[in-house]
Every structure is written in structure tokens, then in C-alpha cells.
Design a protein around this motif. Structure first.
Motif, PDB file in Angstrom:
ATOM      1  N   MET A   1       0.827  -1.209   0.000  1.00  0.00           N
ATOM      2  CA  MET A   1       0.000   0.000   0.000  1.00  0.00           C
ATOM      3  C   MET A   1       0.861   1.259   0.000  1.00  0.00           C
ATOM      4  O   MET A   1       0.453   2.297  -0.495  1.00  0.00           O
ATOM      5  CB  MET A   1      -0.885  -0.024   1.237  1.00  0.00           C
ATOM      6  N   MET A   2       2.075   1.146   0.557  1.00  0.00           N
ATOM      7  CA  MET A   2       2.949   2.329   0.649  1.00  0.00           C
ATOM      8  C   MET A   2       3.284   2.882  -0.741  1.00  0.00           C
ATOM      9  O   MET A   2       3.680   4.023  -0.878  1.00  0.00           O
ATOM     10  CB  MET A   2       4.255   1.971   1.371  1.00  0.00           C
ATOM     11  N   ALA A   3       3.145   2.053  -1.781  1.00  0.00           N
ATOM     12  CA  ALA A   3       3.485   2.501  -3.141  1.00  0.00           C
ATOM     13  C   ALA A   3       2.276   3.051  -3.891  1.00  0.00           C
ATOM     14  O   ALA A   3       2.402   3.490  -5.029  1.00  0.00           O
ATOM     15  CB  ALA A   3       4.093   1.348  -3.925  1.00  0.00           C
ATOM     16  N   LEU A   4       1.106   3.035  -3.242  1.00  0.00           N
ATOM     17  CA  LEU A   4      -0.129   3.376  -3.961  1.00  0.00           C
ATOM     18  C   LEU A   4      -0.082   4.738  -4.671  1.00  0.00           C
ATOM     19  O   LEU A   4      -0.454   4.829  -5.840  1.00  0.00           O
ATOM     20  CB  LEU A   4      -1.329   3.294  -3.013  1.00  0.00           C
ATOM     21  N   PRO A   5       0.390   5.824  -4.004  1.00  0.00           N
ATOM     22  CA  PRO A   5       0.395   7.119  -4.710  1.00  0.00           C
ATOM     23  C   PRO A   5       1.242   7.105  -5.985  1.00  0.00           C
ATOM     24  O   PRO A   5       0.923   7.799  -6.943  1.00  0.00           O
ATOM     25  CB  PRO A   5       0.991   8.090  -3.677  1.00  0.00           C
ATOM     26  N   TYR A   6       2.311   6.288  -6.016  1.00  0.00           N
ATOM     27  CA  TYR A   6       3.124   6.233  -7.234  1.00  0.00           C
ATOM     28  C   TYR A   6       2.313   5.628  -8.381  1.00  0.00           C
ATOM     29  O   TYR A   6       2.491   5.985  -9.531  1.00  0.00           O
ATOM     30  CB  TYR A   6       4.386   5.395  -6.995  1.00  0.00           C
ATOM     31  N   ARG A  74      11.416  10.585  -5.748  1.00  0.00           N
ATOM     32  CA  ARG A  74      11.248  11.384  -4.531  1.00  0.00           C
ATOM     33  C   ARG A  74      10.037  10.851  -3.776  1.00  0.00           C
ATOM     34  O   ARG A  74       9.141  10.275  -4.365  1.00  0.00           O
ATOM     35  CB  ARG A  74      10.972  12.849  -4.886  1.00  0.00           C
ATOM     36  N   CYS A  75      10.000  11.114  -2.467  1.00  0.00           N
ATOM     37  CA  CYS A  75       8.837  10.666  -1.690  1.00  0.00           C
ATOM     38  C   CYS A  75       7.623  11.522  -2.082  1.00  0.00           C
ATOM     39  O   CYS A  75       7.757  12.699  -2.404  1.00  0.00           O
ATOM     40  CB  CYS A  75       9.110  10.820  -0.195  1.00  0.00           C
ATOM     41  N   TYR A  76       6.446  10.914  -2.057  1.00  0.00           N
ATOM     42  CA  TYR A  76       5.217  11.647  -2.390  1.00  0.00           C
ATOM     43  C   TYR A  76       4.861  12.644  -1.280  1.00  0.00           C
ATOM     44  O   TYR A  76       5.423  12.609  -0.184  1.00  0.00           O
ATOM     45  CB  TYR A  76       4.057  10.684  -2.629  1.00  0.00           C
ATOM     46  N   THR A  77       3.899  13.523  -1.575  1.00  0.00           N
ATOM     47  CA  THR A  77       3.465  14.523  -0.587  1.00  0.00           C
ATOM     48  C   THR A  77       2.148  14.072   0.036  1.00  0.00           C
ATOM     49  O   THR A  77       1.491  13.158  -0.467  1.00  0.00           O
ATOM     50  CB  THR A  77       3.211  15.877  -1.277  1.00  0.00           C
ATOM     51  N   MET A  78       1.728  14.752   1.101  1.00  0.00           N
ATOM     52  CA  MET A  78       0.474  14.401   1.756  1.00  0.00           C
ATOM     53  C   MET A  78      -0.712  14.628   0.813  1.00  0.00           C
ATOM     54  O   MET A  78      -1.706  13.904   0.857  1.00  0.00           O
ATOM     55  CB  MET A  78       0.330  15.251   3.029  1.00  0.00           C
ATOM     56  N   GLN A  79      -0.567  15.624  -0.058  1.00  0.00           N
ATOM     57  CA  GLN A  79      -1.627  15.914  -1.036  1.00  0.00           C
ATOM     58  C   GLN A  79      -1.819  14.704  -1.969  1.00  0.00           C
ATOM     59  O   GLN A  79      -2.946  14.298  -2.260  1.00  0.00           O
ATOM     60  CB  GLN A  79      -1.184  17.137  -1.851  1.00  0.00           C
ATOM     61  N   GLU A  80      -0.693  14.105  -2.407  1.00  0.00           N
ATOM     62  CA  GLU A  80      -0.772  12.926  -3.286  1.00  0.00           C
ATOM     63  C   GLU A  80      -1.339  11.721  -2.530  1.00  0.00           C
ATOM     64  O   GLU A  80      -2.083  10.920  -3.086  1.00  0.00           O
ATOM     65  CB  GLU A  80       0.612  12.601  -3.855  1.00  0.00           C
ATOM     66  N   VAL A  81      -0.987  11.620  -1.240  1.00  0.00           N
ATOM     67  CA  VAL A  81      -1.519  10.526  -0.415  1.00  0.00           C
ATOM     68  C   VAL A  81      -3.043  10.636  -0.361  1.00  0.00           C
ATOM     69  O   VAL A  81      -3.766   9.662  -0.601  1.00  0.00           O
ATOM     70  CB  VAL A  81      -0.931  10.573   1.018  1.00  0.00           C
ATOM     71  N   ASN A  82      -3.554  11.843  -0.068  1.00  0.00           N
ATOM     72  CA  ASN A  82      -5.005  12.030   0.044  1.00  0.00           C
ATOM     73  C   ASN A  82      -5.708  11.768  -1.282  1.00  0.00           C
ATOM     74  O   ASN A  82      -6.790  11.184  -1.331  1.00  0.00           O
ATOM     75  CB  ASN A  82      -5.326  13.441   0.553  1.00  0.00           C
ATOM     76  N   SER A  83      -5.048  12.191  -2.373  1.00  0.00           N
ATOM     77  CA  SER A  83      -5.644  11.976  -3.690  1.00  0.00           C
ATOM     78  C   SER A  83      -5.713  10.477  -3.998  1.00  0.00           C
ATOM     79  O   SER A  83      -6.713   9.982  -4.518  1.00  0.00           O
ATOM     80  CB  SER A  83      -4.816  12.709  -4.741  1.00  0.00           C
ATOM     81  N   ALA A  84      -4.642   9.738  -3.644  1.00  0.00           N
ATOM     82  CA  ALA A  84      -4.630   8.283  -3.884  1.00  0.00           C
ATOM     83  C   ALA A  84      -5.707   7.601  -3.048  1.00  0.00           C
ATOM     84  O   ALA A  84      -6.432   6.729  -3.536  1.00  0.00           O
ATOM     85  CB  ALA A  84      -3.257   7.708  -3.539  1.00  0.00           C
ATOM     86  N   LEU A  85      -5.835   8.027  -1.780  1.00  0.00           N
ATOM     87  CA  LEU A  85      -6.806   7.377  -0.894  1.00  0.00           C
ATOM     88  C   LEU A  85      -8.243   7.658  -1.335  1.00  0.00           C
ATOM     89  O   LEU A  85      -9.140   6.858  -1.088  1.00  0.00           O
ATOM     90  CB  LEU A  85      -6.595   7.838   0.548  1.00  0.00           C
TER      91      LEU A  85
END
Length: 555
Positions: A1-6, A74-85
Motif C-alpha cells: 500500500m505504501m506505493a499506492l500514490p506512485y 522522490r517521496c510523495y506529498t500528503m496531497q498525493e496521499v489524500n488523492s490516492a486514498l
């Protein structure tokens, strides 16, 4: 799941993601912690030239040995995390999800973590099970659902334990005794960990162990930007917990004992080492914090603070990283290092037991599982052994699974079913003929009654081709059965007025030929057809046909 935003944010992904609720909430915590740790130490410049193969070769180890650095991101941002979720659709265990009518997907409890799932992908007649990250041990999540994996055509198996030779129970015992020994000698204990998962079990074991080991006045600190949420979430996902933890919820008692540790102030949690923690901090103590790689997060601070004293101990419980590589930048170290990897996922003994129980027709797994580990090439027990042998795959390889779809399920409309007249052919076997229109949409097939012919219109206008309704021809009855030649010939000879006296029978490869010499007529009788050949005598042909039909069943 940690790779989901990518996957969802950078590949033009437009699909749906299915996951259980705890997976989404705990996955959010893990990603939030990662982003928080990385963003705490912003880099003034970003360097990418070192990724050039010629330059990378000149760098010191381990950088020069790193694989495929050009793909590092690069590591994703919180914005990308929320968009993925936001693209995730929540599902529950045993819930059937239709995908385009073609297959049904169902998550099952895998017993490894809160909400962790194995998946069944099935059509009406085929079934593929995907088993990954499963545990048969009794820990805090719901036990693994094995029964639903039975009758699989193919079972895809991955995510086995990373340390097949270590027994989790033994490791937990070692963890507790080393922790107690260090604290009694006045040292501190550092446990690099993730903010969810094994930590719940460790806190539970320590809860039972503290008083007997005389550690009741030693403070436990859990430091993570998501420590509070993690401890609270674990208490509210009651239906995802094992049975005895579920029953506590109705008492009502907190399912995990860490609630009591927090109430009695033995366990304290902080978002970081700054602020409240620095006021409350007292030694000797036990600190749980991230990141297990020792490359970022608050753990780095404690490694530097405690690394110079041999009284202190760092205990590695997460199996994801080599502890020697994790420690390399901190050498020389005076503190003691204990390696107690706790990985509750399936080992090879449990896998062979599972496969015997669920009996899939074929097993598919990564190549690594079909041979012993390189470091222990003599250990033939550390590999998957099943019949027929497992099909193996390598990373990014495309496999054709060893089964074909042979059947489709077709529904029949009630009014059409109503009009059918089954006839018994043999005891227990009935047949009916069907004339219908097959309607297919979203991979679902329905038989509908044929359209009735429209009454002829008086107008001269020709109908457009698209309005033409297929004509329904009146169907001849279907014939079955076989013609007993001897009886047939006797009947021919007996037929009133027109008895045929000169009937000859010849055997052929496919059946028989009956010759009526006088009438110059031939009857070919084969297994699946009968031909009557006579010259220009239509009356005779019809009479012979009716005779043949007497010996056959019509429906």
C-alpha cells in the motif's frame, strides 16, 4: 500500500482501488508518518547526476551496489496521499464485488494484520485465489479464512515469511528477556518499528511480562507523528479483530491491553521528540519509534544519543531491513544490538499444510520459493514442494494460467422458461427445444422470448433494414434414437399392399445401406443421419420417411 500514490498519481491511472477499511486507515498512518519524517529534513538541493551508471560505479558501497537507481523517486506529498486514498472503494470480508460482469472479486481475512486480505477472483466456473501476507498464528487480527480458498483452479502464492528459520514465539520471548536484562542494568532500550502491526503484539506481551519481571516503574515511550491515531484505531476496529478481542468490546473493555498501559501512565505516546516529550523524558526507559531502516525519523536521534554506551541496547524486530546495513553508518557502536525479527507470515511448513488442505489444481509463486535460499542451499525444506510442481514467475513476467474458460452461464427469462415443454428421454434426463434471442450486455447473457412477427402493414412504405425483426420459422421436431435395421427390414417386407420382397442390407463403415431393388431405392442409415434416395417417386419417399420416423423419438 505504501506505493499506492506512485501508481494512482503518476501513471494516468483511472481505475478503482478496493481495500478494507483498516487497510485504508492504517495505510494512511504509515504513509503520513513517512511523509512527515521526510519533510522534516528538507534538502536544499536535489542531486541526480550520481544516478549516471559511470559515476555510480565510483561511489562508495552501498551506493555503488544499488540496483536500478534511475527508477528511484522522490517521496510523495500528503496531497498525493489524500488523492490516492480518495480513489479507494471500501469493501468488507466475503463481500462479492462484480467487475464488469466478467468476474467476481472477494476479499478474505488473511490473519496477518488488521484488515489484511487474500483475494478470490472467480467467474461462474473458474476460480483463482491470490494469497499474500497471510498468517496462521493466533495474533490480534481475525484468523485466516482457509475454507473459502478450496476448489481453486489456480492459487497464486506470495508474501511468505522473510525469515523462515525464526520462530515468532521464540523471538518475542527473546525480545522480552533482552529488554528486561538491559533495563535492570540501568540501560535504555530502543525498538525501531513501524507505528502499527507487530507493535500491538509486543505491547501486549510486555503488558503480561512487566510485573513478573519487576519492570512496572520503567516508562515506555511510543514516538511517532501518528502514535496517538494508531493506538486509538486499533481499539475501534472491533469486527476485524480475533474472536476473544471482539468479545471484550461487548463487556465493554478495551480489546488491547495498551489502553490500560496508557491509563496507568506506563505507556506514553508523543508525536515527536520535541515539546512535551523532552519535559517528561526520564531514563532508563524503553522507546518505540521509527523508521526501522534507521535512515530517518526520531530513531536517528536516539541512535546518536545512546550509541556510545554499552549499557544501552537496540532491538530489531522488523524483518524488512538487514540490521547490519541499518547500523553501518553509526559504527563504531558501543551499544548492544539484538536481532529478534518477528515475522508472523506463512513459513514453508505452514504452506505445505495449507496446500494439502485447500488442494488447488495449480500453484503459481515467485521463482525464489521454488528453490532453497542461496545462503542455505542444502535446506530443501525451505522451498515450496507440491504436486503438480508450482509454476514460477519472475518480476514483471506475464504468465498464461493453465486453464481455459469453457462455459458461460446464461439466464433464461421467466416467460420463456414457462413456454418450454421438457420431454423425458431417459429416466431422469429431460430435453426441451428453445427458440430465443440471446441478449448480451456487460458480460451477462440472457435468453429472451423471440419477437412475435408484426402484422403486415397496409401502407406501401418499405421498412428500414434496422426495423426488420428476424423471422421465426416453424421448427421441425428434433429426432433422436437409432434404427434397428432387422426390425426395419421386417417392417418393409410386411407393409400392406406394397410389401417389398427383394430387400438387401449392406454394412458400411458408418452404418448400413438398405437396397430396394425393384423400386430402385436406397436407404442409407448412419449414426447421425438417414438418407432416402429414390428417383422421381415422391409418394414412395414420403411413405419410407414415415416408416423411418416410427422408429425414432421426436421432441
Amino acid at each position: 500500500m505504501m506505493a499506492l500514490p506512485y501508481i494512482t498519481e503518476h501513471t494516468g491511472f483511472t481505475g478503482t482501488v478496493y481495500a478494507t477499511e483498516p487497510t485504508v486507515q492504517i495505510g494512511r498512518l504509515l504513509m503520513e508518518e513517512l511523509v512527515n519524517f521526510i519533510e522534516r529534513v528538507p534538502k536544499a538541493q536535489s542531486a541526480s547526476l550520481w544516478k549516471n551508471k559511470d559515476i555510480q560505479r565510483l561511489l562508495p558501497s552501498p551506493l555503488k551496489d544499488a540496483v536500478e537507481v534511475s527508477t528511484w523517486r522522490r517521496c510523495y506529498t500528503m496531497q498525493e496521499v489524500n488523492s490516492a486514498l480518495s480513489k479507494i472503494q471500501l469493501v468488507g470480508y466475503s463481500q462479492k464485488i462484480e467487475l464488469f460482469g466478467a468476474v467476481q472479486v472477494t476479499p478474505l481475512s488473511s490473519g496477518y494484520a488488521l484488515g489484511s486480505s487474500n483475494w478470490i477472483i472467480q467467474s461462474h466456473y473458474e476460480k483463482v485465489s491470490y494469497v499474500s501476507g497471510s498468517s496462521l498464528l493466533t495474533t490480534h487480527p481475525q484468523p485466516m479464512d482457509q475454507a473459502s480458498l478450496k476448489n481453486s483452479d489456480v492459487l497464486v502464492l506470495t508474501g511468505l515469511t522473510q525469515i523462515p528459520t525464526a520462530n515468532p514465539d521464540g523471538m518475542v520471548g527473546e525480545f522480552c528477556s533482552n529488554l528486561a536484562l538491559t533495563v535492570r542494568n540501568g540501560g535504555n532500550v530502543l525498538v525501531p518499528c513501524y507505528p502499527s502491526g507487530v507493535i500491538y503484539d509486543l505491547l501486549e506481551c510486555l503488558y503480561q511480562y512487566i510485573d513478573s519481571a519487576g519492570l512496572s516503574n520503567i516508562p515506555f515511550y511510543f514516538i511517532s507523528p501518528v502514535a496517538n491515531s494508531s493506538l486509538e484505531f486499533s481499539q475501534i476496529f472491533a469486527e476485524w479483530l480475533c474472536h476473544n478481542k471482539q468479545t471484550k468490546v461487548y463487556l465493554p473493555e478495551p480489546p488491547f491491553p495498551h489502553a490500560e498501559l496508557i491509563q496507568t501512565n506506563k505507556l506514553r505516546h508523543y508525536p515527536s521528540i520535541h515539546g512535551d516529550f523532552s519535559n517528561d523524558f526520564r531514563q532508563p526507559c524503553v522507546v518505540f519509534t521509527g523508521h526501522p531502516s534507521l535512515r530517518f525519523g526520531d530513531v536517528v536521534h536516539f541512535m546518536e544519543l545512546w550509541g556510545k554506551s554499552s549499557l544501552n541496547t537496540v532491538i530489531f524486530t522488523e524483518p524488512d531491513f538487514s540490521y547490519l546495513e541499518a547500523l553501518a553508518p553509526y559504527q563504531p557502536l558501543a551499544m548492544k544490538c539484538i536481532y529478534c525479527p518477528i515475522d508472523t507470515r506463512l513459513n514453508f511448513i505452514q504452506v505445505s499444510k495449507l496446500l494439502k488442505e485447500v488442494q488447488p489444481l495449480h500453484v503459481v509463486c515467485p521463482e525464489q520459493y521454488t528453490q532453497p535460499p542461496p545462503a542455505q542451499s542444502h535446506r530443501m525444506d525451505l522451498m515450496i514442494d507440491c504436486q503438480p510442481p508450482a509454476m514460477s514467475y519472475r518480476r514483471a513476467e506475464v504468465l498464461a494460467l493453465p486453464f481455459k474458460r469453457l462455459f458461460e452461464k446464461i439466464e433464461i427469462m421467466p416467460e420463456l422458461a414457462d413456454s418450454l415443454v421438457p420431454m423425458e428421454i431417459k429416466p431422469g434426463i429431460s430435453l426441451a427445444t428453445v427458440s430465443a434471442v440471446l441478449h448480451t450486455k456487460d458480460n451477462k447473457h440472457v435468453l429472451q422470448p423471440p419477437p412475435r412477427p408484426a402484422p403486415p402493414t397496409s401502407g406501401k412504405k418499405r421498412k428500414r433494414a434496422s426495423e426488420d425483426i428476424p423471422d421465426c420459422k416453424v421448427l421441425k421436431p428434433l429426432l433422436s434414437g437409432s434404427i434397428p435395421v432387422e426390425q426395419f427390414v421386417q417392417t418393409l417386407e410386411k407393409v400392406s399392399a406394397h410389401g417389398f420382397s427383394d430387400v438387401k442390407v449392406e454394412d458400411t463403415a458408418k452404418g448400413h445401406i438398405v437396397l430396394l431393388q425393384e423400386a430402385e431405392t436406397l436407404i442409407q442409415i448412419e449414426e447421425d443421419s438417414t438418407h432416402i434416395i429414390c428417383d422421381n417417386d415422391e409418394m414412395l419417399r414420403v411413405r419410407l420417411r414415415d416408416l423411418v420416423l416410427k422408429f425414432l423419438q421426436k421432441f
